[in-house]
Design a protein around this motif. Structure first.
Motif, short mmCIF file in Angstrom:
data_model
loop_
_atom_site.label_atom_id
_atom_site.label_comp_id
_atom_site.label_asym_id
_atom_site.label_seq_id
_atom_site.Cartn_x
_atom_site.Cartn_y
_atom_site.Cartn_z
N ALA A 158 56.16 -14.29 -155.73
CA ALA A 158 55.92 -13.43 -156.89
C ALA A 158 57.11 -13.47 -157.84
N THR A 159 58.32 -13.44 -157.28
CA THR A 159 59.52 -13.49 -158.10
C THR A 159 59.58 -14.79 -158.89
N SER A 160 59.26 -15.90 -158.23
CA SER A 160 59.30 -17.20 -158.90
C SER A 160 58.33 -17.24 -160.08
N VAL A 161 57.14 -16.69 -159.87
CA VAL A 161 56.14 -16.67 -160.95
C VAL A 161 56.62 -15.78 -162.09
N MET A 162 57.18 -14.63 -161.77
CA MET A 162 57.64 -13.70 -162.81
C MET A 162 58.76 -14.31 -163.64
N VAL A 163 59.64 -15.04 -162.99
CA VAL A 163 60.71 -15.72 -163.72
C VAL A 163 60.12 -16.81 -164.62
N ARG A 164 59.14 -17.54 -164.12
CA ARG A 164 58.50 -18.59 -164.93
C ARG A 164 57.75 -17.98 -166.11
N ILE A 165 57.17 -16.80 -165.91
CA ILE A 165 56.52 -16.11 -167.04
C ILE A 165 57.56 -15.80 -168.10
N GLN A 166 58.68 -15.22 -167.67
CA GLN A 166 59.74 -14.82 -168.61
C GLN A 166 60.32 -16.03 -169.34
N GLN A 167 60.41 -17.15 -168.65
CA GLN A 167 61.00 -18.35 -169.25
C GLN A 167 60.00 -19.14 -170.09
N ARG A 168 58.78 -18.62 -170.22
CA ARG A 168 57.69 -19.25 -170.99
C ARG A 168 57.11 -20.49 -170.32
N SER A 169 57.51 -20.77 -169.09
CA SER A 169 57.00 -21.94 -168.39
C SER A 169 55.51 -21.83 -168.12
#
Length: 200
Positions: A158-169
């Motif tokens: 979940a953390t990895s996905v949330m970071v990717r969301i924030q980074q626009r990935s």
């Protein structure tokens, strides 16, 4: 005659009102293209009034971003407080995060990603949100409220996905805006940790 409201209360209320107006303006249109003169004109205030909030446009953008995420965090936690059970709390949390980001225009998100001080505020809040999701999952697993999954692993995903969301990935990879991506993450997580279907 003694005033019914202290002058400081009026000043504080006016600051909050200005910040709320700035949040609405920035979310709608972004901020990179706006000068302080244009911002003052849109808010129908003087530029000197803006200088009471921050010493420069960059400082103002950062302060407005902090104000936005602080208010969003309060709304999100309010949603969690009314939910019962781990799956409901996770759904409430991530759905509320998505709802908080829903008013943000593409221009605002692009400007946020392109301005490091504001981006740092978003990154900080993403890390805090990821920690909150991890804690909800671990607490639910420990209490037997959700299926016996490896809580730390699910939380890390979940953390990895949330970071990717924030980074626009996520936006670049699949076309989902931040708000929609959080809603999809809520569905994925709550389905994944829910009870297994009954076998006949």
């Amino acid at each position: 005659m003694v005033p019914t409201t202290a002058p400081g209360v009026h000043a504080t209320a006016r600051r909050a009102e200005l910040f709320d107006s700035l949040v609405r303006l920035f979310l709608s249109e972004g901020f990179a293209h706006l000068t302080l003169d244009e911002i003052a004109a849109r808010l129908r205030c003087s530029k000197s009034t803006l200088y009471t909030l921050a010493g420069s446009k960059g400082d103002l953008v950062q302060a407005v971003t902090v104000h936005f995420f602080r208010a969003a965090t309060a709304e999100v936690e309010g949603a969690v407080a009314t939910a019962d059970g781990t799956r409901a709390r996770l759904t409430a949390y991530l759905t509320a995060v998505g709802a908080a980001l829903a008013p943000a225009s593409e221009q605002f998100m692009d400007d946020l990603a392109g301005y490091p001080p504001a981006r740092d505020v978003y990154e900080h809040n993403t890390r805090a949100a990821a920690d909150r999701v991890r804690d909800l999952i671990i607490e639910g697993a420990a209490a037997g409220d959700v299926r016996d999954v490896h809580a730390a692993f699910v939380a890390d995903v979940a953390t990895s996905v949330m970071v990717r969301i924030q980074q626009r990935s996520i936006k670049n990879a699949v076309g989902l805006d931040d708000s929609s991506a959080y809603l999809e993450l809520a569905e994925l997580l709550t389905t994944g940790i829910g009870p297994l279907p009954a076998t006949s």
